[in-house]
Design a protein around this motif. Structure first.
Motif, PDB file in Angstrom:
ATOM      1  N   GLY A  58       0.939  -1.504  -0.185  1.00 19.76           N
ATOM      2  CA  GLY A  58      -0.214   0.122  -0.126  1.00 19.76           C
ATOM      3  C   GLY A  58       0.923   1.325  -0.285  1.00 19.76           C
ATOM      4  N   TRP A  59       0.129   2.722   0.360  1.00 17.01           N
ATOM      5  CA  TRP A  59       0.488   3.689   0.091  1.00 17.01           C
ATOM      6  C   TRP A  59       0.197   3.867   1.741  1.00 17.01           C
ATOM      7  CZ3 TRP A  59       4.975   5.314  -2.961  1.00 17.01           C
ATOM      8  CH2 TRP A  59       4.275   6.550  -2.590  1.00 17.01           C
ATOM      9  N   PHE A  60      -1.059   5.241   1.390  1.00 13.15           N
ATOM     10  CA  PHE A  60      -1.414   5.913   3.049  1.00 13.15           C
ATOM     11  C   PHE A  60      -2.396   4.316   3.886  1.00 13.15           C
ATOM     12  CE2 PHE A  60       0.327   9.900   1.558  1.00 13.15           C
ATOM     13  CZ  PHE A  60       1.101  10.179   2.195  1.00 13.15           C
ATOM     14  N   ILE A  78       4.060   0.136  -2.337  1.00 11.52           N
ATOM     15  CA  ILE A  78       4.260   0.240  -3.436  1.00 11.52           C
ATOM     16  C   ILE A  78       5.210   0.890  -4.349  1.00 11.52           C
ATOM     17  CG2 ILE A  78       1.474  -0.951  -3.523  1.00 11.52           C
ATOM     18  CD1 ILE A  78       0.636   2.019  -4.129  1.00 11.52           C
ATOM     19  N   GLY A  79       5.519   2.117  -3.544  1.00 12.58           N
ATOM     20  CA  GLY A  79       6.426   3.007  -3.852  1.00 12.58           C
ATOM     21  C   GLY A  79       8.072   2.725  -3.786  1.00 12.58           C
ATOM     22  N   ALA A  80       8.551   3.840  -4.388  1.00 16.37           N
ATOM     23  CA  ALA A  80      10.401   3.553  -3.332  1.00 16.37           C
ATOM     24  C   ALA A  80      10.076   4.460  -2.152  1.00 16.37           C
ATOM     25  CB  ALA A  80      11.269   4.365  -4.576  1.00 16.37           C
ATOM     26  N   GLY A  81       9.334   5.023  -1.853  1.00 10.32           N
ATOM     27  CA  GLY A  81       9.605   5.426  -0.383  1.00 10.32           C
ATOM     28  C   GLY A  81       8.254   4.815   0.340  1.00 10.32           C
ATOM     29  N   VAL A  82       8.723   5.096   2.047  1.00 14.33           N
ATOM     30  CA  VAL A  82       7.980   3.979   2.843  1.00 14.33           C
ATOM     31  C   VAL A  82       7.644   4.821   4.153  1.00 14.33           C
ATOM     32  CG1 VAL A  82       9.494   2.067   2.271  1.00 14.33           C
ATOM     33  CG2 VAL A  82      10.366   3.039   4.192  1.00 14.33           C
ATOM     34  N   ALA A 104      13.945   0.082 -13.848  1.00 15.62           N
ATOM     35  CA  ALA A 104      13.326   0.829 -14.988  1.00 15.62           C
ATOM     36  C   ALA A 104      12.762   1.537 -14.187  1.00 15.62           C
ATOM     37  CB  ALA A 104      12.475  -0.010 -15.565  1.00 15.62           C
ATOM     38  N   GLN A 105      12.614   1.787 -12.534  1.00 21.86           N
ATOM     39  CA  GLN A 105      12.107   3.469 -12.083  1.00 21.86           C
ATOM     40  C   GLN A 105      13.371   4.083 -12.258  1.00 21.86           C
ATOM     41  OE1 GLN A 105      10.848   2.940  -8.355  1.00 21.86           O
ATOM     42  NE2 GLN A 105       9.441   4.927  -9.073  1.00 21.86           N
ATOM     43  N   ALA A 106      14.910   3.287 -12.318  1.00 22.80           N
ATOM     44  CA  ALA A 106      15.776   4.765 -11.676  1.00 22.80           C
ATOM     45  C   ALA A 106      16.291   4.741 -13.259  1.00 22.80           C
ATOM     46  CB  ALA A 106      17.018   3.346 -11.025  1.00 22.80           C
ATOM     47  N   GLY A 236      12.876  14.412  -4.296  1.00 20.61           N
ATOM     48  CA  GLY A 236      12.890  13.826  -3.482  1.00 20.61           C
ATOM     49  C   GLY A 236      11.362  13.185  -2.842  1.00 20.61           C
ATOM     50  N   ARG A 237      11.543  14.661  -1.736  1.00 21.93           N
ATOM     51  CA  ARG A 237       9.914  14.610  -0.920  1.00 21.93           C
ATOM     52  C   ARG A 237       9.707  15.892  -0.818  1.00 21.93           C
ATOM     53  NH1 ARG A 237       8.469  10.238  -2.959  1.00 21.93           N
ATOM     54  NH2 ARG A 237       7.837   8.555  -1.712  1.00 21.93           N
ATOM     55  N   GLY A 238       8.745  16.653  -1.328  1.00 23.85           N
ATOM     56  CA  GLY A 238       8.291  17.919  -1.383  1.00 23.85           C
ATOM     57  C   GLY A 238       8.485  18.311   0.551  1.00 23.85           C
ATOM     58  N   PRO A 284       4.367  16.956 -12.425  1.00 17.30           N
ATOM     59  CA  PRO A 284       3.130  16.575 -11.550  1.00 17.30           C
ATOM     60  C   PRO A 284       3.576  14.764 -10.970  1.00 17.30           C
ATOM     61  CG  PRO A 284       2.744  16.642 -13.731  1.00 17.30           C
ATOM     62  CD  PRO A 284       3.964  17.398 -13.973  1.00 17.30           C
ATOM     63  N   HIS A 285       4.847  15.289 -10.115  1.00 24.26           N
ATOM     64  CA  HIS A 285       5.336  13.828  -9.556  1.00 24.26           C
ATOM     65  C   HIS A 285       5.621  12.361 -10.381  1.00 24.26           C
ATOM     66  CE1 HIS A 285       5.890  11.826  -5.685  1.00 24.26           C
ATOM     67  NE2 HIS A 285       6.390  10.764  -6.665  1.00 24.26           N
ATOM     68  N   MET A 286       6.753  13.151 -12.374  1.00 28.05           N
ATOM     69  CA  MET A 286       6.554  12.292 -12.890  1.00 28.05           C
ATOM     70  C   MET A 286       7.926  12.021 -13.311  1.00 28.05           C
ATOM     71  SD  MET A 286       6.787  15.058 -15.915  1.00 28.05           S
ATOM     72  CE  MET A 286       8.231  14.312 -16.868  1.00 28.05           C
ATOM     73  N   ALA A 287       9.259  12.042 -12.253  1.00 30.97           N
ATOM     74  CA  ALA A 287      10.193  12.395 -12.553  1.00 30.97           C
ATOM     75  C   ALA A 287      10.393  10.332 -13.284  1.00 30.97           C
ATOM     76  CB  ALA A 287      10.875  12.467 -11.748  1.00 30.97           C
ATOM     77  N   SER A 288      10.208   9.490 -12.643  1.00 30.21           N
ATOM     78  CA  SER A 288      10.632   8.269 -12.293  1.00 30.21           C
ATOM     79  C   SER A 288       8.584   7.329 -12.013  1.00 30.21           C
ATOM     80  CB  SER A 288      10.996   7.811 -12.184  1.00 30.21           C
ATOM     81  OG  SER A 288      11.703   7.426 -10.683  1.00 30.21           O
ATOM     82  N   ALA A 289       8.447   6.017 -12.499  1.00 28.65           N
ATOM     83  CA  ALA A 289       7.074   5.584 -11.999  1.00 28.65           C
ATOM     84  C   ALA A 289       7.771   3.920 -12.237  1.00 28.65           C
ATOM     85  CB  ALA A 289       5.632   5.561 -12.360  1.00 28.65           C
TER      86      ALA A 289
HETATM   87  C1  OXD Z   1       8.050   6.730  -5.224  1.00 29.98           C
HETATM   88  C2  OXD Z   1       7.611   8.013  -5.635  1.00 29.98           C
HETATM   89  O1  OXD Z   1       8.117   6.498  -3.548  1.00 29.98           O
HETATM   90  O2  OXD Z   1       7.128   7.486  -6.570  1.00 29.98           O
HETATM   91  O3  OXD Z   1       8.001   5.406  -5.205  1.00 29.98           O
HETATM   92  O4  OXD Z   1       7.848   8.718  -4.957  1.00 29.98           O
END
Ligand code: OXD
Length: 322
Positions: A58-60, A78-82, A104-106, A236-238, A284-289
């Motif tokens: 999950g996320w939140f 489900i993302g790179a951050g926890v 691939a996300q990197a 990174g994070r806002g 819009p938080h699009m750098a990588s997914a």
């Molecule tokens: C992530 C993000 O944590 O997209 O994967 O910010």
């Protein structure tokens, strides 16, 4: 239709609809975890189903939910951050928490940062501003080696970014909390090295995770440590950015520009001053997914491991927060 007796992988977020991921998780589970069912959480998910949850992806995730799941063996971002998972003070102390690590996300992140580095190194911001005035003026061309880019955070993503910039000839420097080495990259470590690292940069890129140490890190002092004319790129994070400090550094002409992909409040509210600030590029938080398949494959693989009594492959250090 969910069965209340089958071991369950719960897709769960209070803020996002994760039902689009269900198909990828079901396909991955059929391969690697037969017998595990995939259920999307809602506030109405019956207690009998929650009792069978072995993994949450999950996320939140609602604060307090993991502690109420008696069979839970894995909590997976489900993302790179926890940071959104670790905000729950009631997480069982031995519960492994994992994050997505996807080459691939990197690579996607490296493309985004390479674009930003090329944009400013080749003076495209100035060329575009002159176009508005129909001005034909060729900028001086310098080698990439004369443009110093600093990468803060050399984890899976930051290391790929640094390698990619170095492969394109940039003078790449990396900063990490603990000493690290990376071929082709000048590495700096620790708080004492931060100011000298920042002082020499033409562009600084943050890929730092959100932790108590990095929240609010980019404040007035931090911007003052950059050389005049530097560019700030935040992937990174806002919550790491003190917005008034950024606006002040830009308006005083200390900072040349900022490329911002992450924000404290996403989507960025329409009345945010960042949208219209000269020198700020909002993306819009699009750098990588990561792809749905990569997310599902990794989390289902880690679920199979914990069910077999093995540690997951992508656990974070919960004390460090990454
Ligand atoms: C992530 C993000 O944590 O997209 O994967 O910010």
């Amino acid at each position: 239709m969910s069965s209340s007796a089958a071991p369950t992988l719960l897709l769960c977020s209070e803020t996002d609809d994760l039902s689009g991921l269900r198909g990828a998780f079901e396909a991955a589970a059929a391969q690697a975890c037969p017998g595990v069912q995939v259920v999307c959480w809602t506030p109405q998910t019956p207690a009998a189903v929650l009792d069978q949850v072995v993994a949450v992806a999950g996320w939140f995730v609602p604060v307090g939910l993991p502690a109420r799941l008696p069979r839970l063996r894995l909590l997976a971002s489900i993302g790179a951050g926890v940071e959104h998972l670790l905000r729950d003070p009631g997480l069982p102390s031995d519960l492994p928490v994992t994050r997505i690590v996807d080459p691939a996300q990197a690579r996607g992140m490296a493309e985004y940062v390479l674009w930003a580095a090329l944009h400013f190194h080749r003076d495209l911001d100035r060329v575009m501003a002159r176009q508005a005035h129909r001005q034909w003026r060729m900028p001086a061309q310098r080698p990439a080696a004369a443009y110093r880019v600093g990468v803060m955070g050399l984890g899976a993503m930051g290391a790929e970014v640094a390698r990619t910039l170095a492969a394109h000839g940039f003078d790449v420097h990396g900063w990490t909390r603990r000493p690290q080495s990376l071929p082709g990259v000048t590495c700096w470590a620790g708080d004492d090295a931060l100011r000298p690292f920042l002082a020499g940069l033409d562009m600084v890129v943050s890929l730092l995770p959100l932790t108590p140490q990095t929240r609010g890190l980019f404040d007035a002092d931090w911007f003052a440590a950059l050389r005049p004319g530097a560019v700030f790129v935040n992937c990174g994070r806002g919550e790491q950015l003190v917005e008034p400090a950024l606006l002040d550094a830009l308006r005083r002409g200390h900072l040349r520009a900022a490329v911002l992909d992450v924000f404290e409040h996403e989507p960025l509210p329409a009345d945010s001053p960042l949208w219209g600030e000269p020198g700020v590029l909002v993306t819009p938080h699009m750098a990588s997914a990561a792809s749905d398949e990569a997310i599902a494959g990794q989390i289902v693989g880690d679920t199979a491991r914990v069910l077999a009594g093995q540690p997951p492959l992508h656990a974070v250090d919960r004390q460090r927060g990454y």
